[in-house]
Design an enzyme around this catalytic site. Structure first.
Site, PDB file in Angstrom:
ATOM      1  CE1 TYR A 109     123.144  25.485   6.365  1.00 28.88           C
ATOM      2  CE2 TYR A 109     124.274  23.370   6.499  1.00 28.88           C
ATOM      3  CZ  TYR A 109     124.061  24.647   6.977  1.00 28.88           C
ATOM      4  OH  TYR A 109     124.745  25.066   8.083  1.00 28.88           O
ATOM      5  CE  LYS A 182     122.690  26.873  10.197  1.00 31.45           C
ATOM      6  NZ  LYS A 182     123.982  26.945   9.508  1.00 31.45           N
ATOM      7  CG  ASP A 277     127.544  31.710  11.226  1.00 32.32           C
ATOM      8  OD1 ASP A 277     127.502  30.943  10.254  1.00 32.32           O
ATOM      9  OD2 ASP A 277     126.667  32.565  11.452  1.00 32.32           O
ATOM     10  CG  ASN A 425     131.290  25.442   3.024  1.00 33.30           C
ATOM     11  OD1 ASN A 425     131.641  24.505   2.352  1.00 33.30           O
ATOM     12  ND2 ASN A 425     130.832  25.308   4.252  1.00 33.30           N
TER      13      ASN A 425
END
Length: 568
Positions: A109, A182, A277, A425
């Site tokens: 991930y 995911k 998200d 990130n």
């Protein structure tokens, strides 16, 4: 039933009924147990002579593959090793991942998967997922049904159009890897059965010129299609999913900000759907904030909240926090006044440049007319901190170092325990480093980050840095929806998921993390699933009655162990 196999439960036992023989067994990762096949199973499945003679069980297999994994020289090499292992023996892959989740989650991930996506066309070795081409929308239904799974065979679909991948933007067809990653987390963390999920990429072209000029690029070689044709393609996809897999949860992943909010708003009241998200990020950040607020022995209504990066994730966080504040007794208008959001154009101000989903958080023009500004007419982060004196600062801007020492010390001068969350990130895009935040606030800051960071020692206190990783939230939401057969995913479910994660944090000693660790992921996902399923029932959205939610959630979690084999 698949032509080659099917999974069934019999008297509480998990059984795989296998019709395939020989190399067809070994080439299917869902039924290939490798050297763990017994002598009897090898004989009945036509495997005699197709592998070494020794029967080696899962524990020995795990030692072997972990040793091989550890010898890979880079994180990307480790990712590719795990990817090929998943394509070979899915049960062993998930057992390895589950037992080493804290170590391997950053590999399968974020952040490593970002590098893998960028180089997808060059390391590609085996298709995994469904690739839908905007130039041929007539193929959508056939593509979704291509591997023979029927209407009741899919519980969860993760789909991306790859335009907003992590912090690296448009990655074209390579974004399919984020859907695979995911789903791997859904399975490892929450036990979603790996044979009941489907990764999908909507290939609508790419505006990434590096990809378009790469002779090895595997996607459609033209600019992104937008506007009415794009919307109709998404509409056709949703209609096809509803037709082919009417009970599936549809998870939208890494769409660009404008499309993400628009698509979620368009379909959330029509189908069972979820955007990680927006809603997942909001859920885990709200969990960290609830934990931090408890640590300060305050209430959300006592706080002034600045969100630097009021895009998809930032506004999603704000919206969920507003919902929580309303549930605690505030009006929506009162709750909204606790937020100051900044986009790439500066503070959101009424009449200024902003998207529709940002408008509710725009500040009145007369509020800022008399502000002291560094540059007249520009309302930047330092100006907002100086004039608002916030108690909570959230970063979703992907602007490395945006939380500078002057900004942080200014905030800390007006707040005893500043809550600061640099969430962007990968690590290189984080708005600040935890070590700096603790240094600049003399250990007073309560911190959660988007990427994993090692503990920080300051004044002889070890600070465990909470990682606001969506993996603490979305797997449990999926499990709760699937267990309850929920027809919709509501904001109340997301808020319940956040509260469930926050309630798992009981350590309030100096330096304690604001969130559970990744080693607790399996139990946290179950806790979240129970909370979500209970809300689904309360809101009248559950498709089945849950008499014992804890047991039913647990029973619904697939375990990465080799099932009994019935040869047919």
């Amino acid at each position: 039933m698949s032509r080659d196999f099917e999974f069934v439960r019999r008297n509480g036992r998990r059984v795989v009924r296998v019709a395939a023989r020989g190399r067809d067994v070994l080439n299917n990762p869902m039924i290939n147990f490798g050297t763990a096949f017994t002598t009897e199973q090898r004989e009945s499945l036509g495997l005699t002579g197709l592998m070494p003679s020794a029967v080696v069980g899962m524990e020995a297999q795990l030692r072997r593959v972990y040793r091989q994994y550890s010898h890979e020289p880079t994180d990307l090499a480790k990712y590719i090793y795990l990817s090929t292992m998943q394509d070979r023996n899915e049960t062993l892959f998930y057992r390895l991942l589950t037992e080493n989740i804290e170590e391997m989650l950053p590999i399968v991930y974020t952040p490593t998967i970002g590098k893998a996506i960028q180089e997808y066309s060059h390391w590609y070795h085996k298709p995994r997922g469904v690739y839908l081409n905007i130039d041929h929308p007539e193929d959508i239904v056939n593509s979704l049904q291509a591997d023979g799974r029927g209407a009741d065979d899919i519980d969860l679909i993760v789909v991306t159009d790859s335009e907003g991948i992590l912090g690296i933007g448009d990655q074209g067809v390579g974004g399919v890897a984020i859907t695979v990653g995911k789903l791997s987390v859904y399975t490892a963390a929450a036990g979603i059965h790996p044979h009941r999920v489907l990764p999908v990429v909507l290939d609508t072209g790419t505006d990434n010129l590096d990809l378009l000029n790469d002779p090895g690029y595997l996607g459609i070689r033209h600019a992104r299609v937008r506007g009415e044709e794009y919307d109709q393609f998404v509409r056709s996809f949703v209609d096809a999913v509803t037709e082919c897999f009417p009970h599936a949860l549809l998870h939208w992943e890494d769409f660009a900000a404008g499309n993400a909010h628009r698509i979620l708003a368009r379909y959330r009241d029509e189908i069972c759907t979820f955007n990680d998200d927006i809603q997942g990020t909001a859920g885990v950040v709200v969990a960290a904030l609830l934990s931090a607020v408890r640590t300060t022995r305050s209430r959300l209504e006592d706080h002034r909240i600045v969100i630097h990066g009021a895009g998809t994730a930032g506004v999603g966080i704000a919206n969920l926090l507003v919902d929580v504040m309303v549930s605690e007794g505030m009006t929506r208008a009162e709750a909204t006044r606790h937020f100051w959001g900044l986009s790439s154009h500066g503070l959101l101000i009424e009449g200024g440049r902003q998207r529709d989903f940002q408008a509710p958080f725009a500040r009145p023009r007369n509020e800022v007319d008399n502000w002291k500004l560094d540059v007249p007419g520009e309302y930047r982060l330092a100006d907002v901190i100086r004039n608002v004196q916030p108690t909570i600062l959230i970063g979703t801007s992907a602007q490395a170092g945006a939380f500078t020492r002057p900004i942080v010390t200014d905030m800390a001068a007006h707040c005893e325990r500043p809550i600061i969350m640099p969430l962007s990130n990968p690590t290189a895009r984080a708005e600040a480093l935890p070590s700096d935040l603790l240094d600049w606030t003399d250990g007073a800051a309560l911190i959660a980050t988007g990427s994993p960071f090692e503990p920080v020692v300051h004044n002889d206190v070890t600070y465990n840095i909470a990682q606001a990783n969506n993996a603490l939230i979305f797997p449990g939401i999926g499990l709760g929806v699937i267990t309850s057969l929920a027809s919709r995913v509501t904001d109340t479910m997301i808020a319940a998921a956040a509260a469930a994660v926050a309630s798992a944090v009981t350590d309030r000693r100096p330096g304690a993390s604001l969130l559970p660790t990744m080693t607790q992921l399996r139990s946290i996902s179950a806790r979240v699933a129970v909370a979500v399923a209970e809300v689904a029932e309360k809101e009248g959205l559950a498709g089945r009655e849950l008499t014992t939610p804890i047991q039913e959630v647990y029973d619904n979690m697939w375990q990465p162990v080799y099932p009994e084999v019935e040869v047919i």
